[in-house]
Design a protein around this motif. Structure first.
Motif, PDB file in Angstrom:
ATOM      1  N   THR A 106     -16.388 -28.170  31.956  1.00 44.86           N
ATOM      2  CA  THR A 106     -16.510 -29.269  32.830  1.00 44.86           C
ATOM      3  C   THR A 106     -16.908 -30.741  31.863  1.00 44.86           C
ATOM      4  O   THR A 106     -16.648 -31.709  32.023  1.00 44.86           O
ATOM      5  N   THR A 138     -14.778 -31.794  29.130  1.00 46.53           N
ATOM      6  CA  THR A 138     -13.464 -32.380  29.324  1.00 46.53           C
ATOM      7  C   THR A 138     -13.868 -33.639  30.434  1.00 46.53           C
ATOM      8  O   THR A 138     -12.813 -34.250  30.829  1.00 46.53           O
ATOM      9  N   ALA A 139     -15.128 -33.737  30.792  1.00 48.46           N
ATOM     10  CA  ALA A 139     -15.329 -34.939  31.959  1.00 48.46           C
ATOM     11  C   ALA A 139     -14.652 -34.668  33.191  1.00 48.46           C
ATOM     12  O   ALA A 139     -14.152 -35.699  33.792  1.00 48.46           O
ATOM     13  N   ALA A 140     -14.273 -33.396  33.347  1.00 54.12           N
ATOM     14  CA  ALA A 140     -13.451 -33.199  34.612  1.00 54.12           C
ATOM     15  C   ALA A 140     -14.404 -33.115  35.961  1.00 54.12           C
ATOM     16  O   ALA A 140     -15.650 -33.037  35.830  1.00 54.12           O
ATOM     17  N   ARG A 141     -13.720 -33.395  37.082  1.00 55.80           N
ATOM     18  CA  ARG A 141     -14.395 -33.127  38.396  1.00 55.80           C
ATOM     19  C   ARG A 141     -14.667 -31.570  38.468  1.00 55.80           C
ATOM     20  O   ARG A 141     -13.745 -30.723  38.101  1.00 55.80           O
ATOM     21  N   HIS A 162     -21.364 -33.284  38.526  1.00 61.37           N
ATOM     22  CA  HIS A 162     -20.291 -34.522  38.636  1.00 61.37           C
ATOM     23  C   HIS A 162     -20.838 -35.775  37.762  1.00 61.37           C
ATOM     24  O   HIS A 162     -20.378 -36.577  37.150  1.00 61.37           O
ATOM     25  N   ARG A 178     -19.597 -36.925  34.115  1.00 60.64           N
ATOM     26  CA  ARG A 178     -18.763 -37.972  34.118  1.00 60.64           C
ATOM     27  C   ARG A 178     -19.354 -39.184  33.961  1.00 60.64           C
ATOM     28  O   ARG A 178     -18.963 -40.078  33.135  1.00 60.64           O
ATOM     29  N   PHE A 209     -20.516 -39.316  30.331  1.00 55.71           N
ATOM     30  CA  PHE A 209     -19.576 -39.369  29.368  1.00 55.71           C
ATOM     31  C   PHE A 209     -19.163 -41.110  29.258  1.00 55.71           C
ATOM     32  O   PHE A 209     -18.865 -41.622  28.267  1.00 55.71           O
ATOM     33  N   SER A 210     -18.966 -41.628  30.723  1.00 56.70           N
ATOM     34  CA  SER A 210     -18.491 -42.986  30.489  1.00 56.70           C
ATOM     35  C   SER A 210     -19.622 -44.073  30.109  1.00 56.70           C
ATOM     36  O   SER A 210     -19.134 -44.991  29.512  1.00 56.70           O
TER      37      SER A 210
END
Length: 362
Positions: free
Chosen positions: A250, A253-256, A342, A345, A348-349
């Motif tokens: 997670t 990959t910066a996934a939810r 979460h 993410r 990452f951004s």
């Protein structure tokens, strides 16, 4: 005083001047600018003149008009008021029509149930469906559930929202949006007309304080500062568990969370280094392709490709997938500062925005 002589048929036909002409007792001929001619019956009640139309001359002859006038005079002599009775009958018919329309208009609760039944197939999960039903049942139906949907205005919406607007801002915001959608649906169905009193851009927003400026508003997921992410990743690698592997996947990959837990091997192309998430599993409802770094490929190569026929990358010990809390519990074993899965993410951004020249969209 001599009684006036009633006009003959020939004399009536000769009348051409626009206006009202006496024909006989209480009977008049009205001629309009367009040349239309009609019979009127005029009489007085309590010193006030009243008029009843007896029809156009093309439909009613002079003899018929006089006969009707004679019958009306008898009715008035016996205490009747033909014009008043006609008006009362008209008002009664109007009231009956209004009552019939009111009966045909569904209540807010009926409209809400129809809206949910029509739209829930497009909602992504059972939790969302349950929240729709529970918030309306708990907060809206007690105030406006039984009210015809065409009678709901700004005052009714305020009665629903005011009690929770400052106490439960996130719930109040969701509730306003749901009332907005139900009323919008009712307008589209023809059950109501005019502005939507629950609209975000309507007068309602001038009568309640902004939700975003109140205590209790929705908060962003707590994130690990991006400079500390490498240290967290190093700690994750020390752990030997499915939840740790899922958490590492997670982060990389910066996934939810839901996207990771639902990932299956048929979505992964190891040769192309690509993870294709189908639209049905994406929050935005569109297929999403995630490039996989060499480190992610190495991680995937350490995972068993099947577990008792389970196609998921990260199967749970007693279910097809891990629980929603598995990765969070793993993270809490590494950090106790409230950071969330979460939140990676956002880490990452923020890193991409501050440390790279790529556009925010990319």
């Amino acid at each position: 005083m001599a009684r006036r002589r009633a006009l003959s048929s020939r004399e009536v036909d000769a009348l051409r001047e626009v206006g009202m002409h006496w024909i006989s007792d209480n009977l008049y001929l009205q001629i309009r600018d367009q040349g239309t001619r009609s019979w009127l019956f005029r009489y007085w009640v309590d010193g006030k003149p009243k008029v009843i139309g007896l029809g156009a001359t093309r439909d009613v002859t002079l003899a018929e008009a006089r006969d009707r006038a004679d019958r009306l005079r008898i009715e008035i002599r016996d205490g009747g008021d033909p014009a008043g009775q006609k008006k009362a009958a008209r008002e009664e018919r109007k009231a009956e029509r209004v009552a019939a329309v009111a009966t045909a208009v569904p209540t807010f609760e009926e409209c809400a149930r129809e809206y949910i039944n029509s739209h829930e197939a497009s909602w992504k999960n059972d939790k969302h469906r349950a929240q729709w039903r529970s918030t309306l049942k708990t907060y809206a139906y007690p105030f406006i559930g039984k009210k015809p949907v065409n009678e709901i205005g700004i005052d009714e919406v305020l009665k629903v929202l005011k009690p929770i607007w400052t106490e439960k801002p996130p719930t109040a915001g969701n509730l306003r949006g749901r009332i907005d959608k139900v009323l919008g649906w009712a307008t589209a169905m023809g059950y109501r007309s005019g502005d939507n009193p629950a609209s975000r851009d309507g007068p309602l927003m001038h009568l309640l304080p902004p939700l975003g400026k109140m205590k209790g508003q929705k908060k962003h997921h707590a994130a690990v500062p991006y400079r500390e992410v490498p240290a967290v990743v190093a700690e994750i690698r020390k752990l030997d568990s499915t939840s740790a592997s899922a958490l590492l996947f997670t982060v990389l990959t910066a996934a939810r969370t839901g996207e990771t837990l639902g990932a299956t091997w048929d979505e992964i192309d190891l040769d192309e280094k690509l993870w294709t998430i189908p639209a049905a599993r994406m929050k935005a409802g569109a297929e999403h392709k995630v490039p996989l770094s060499d480190e992610v490929i190495r991680l995937l190569n350490t995972l068993p490709h099947t577990t008792d026929g389970n196609p998921h990358l990260f199967p749970g010990p007693r279910a097809k997938t891990l629980s929603n809390m598995a990765m969070l519990q793993c993270l809490r074993g590494i950090r106790d500062d409230g950071a969330t899965v979460h939140g990676f993410r956002a880490s990452f951004s923020t890193w991409a925005r501050e440390q790279t020249d790529f556009s925010p969209e990319i």
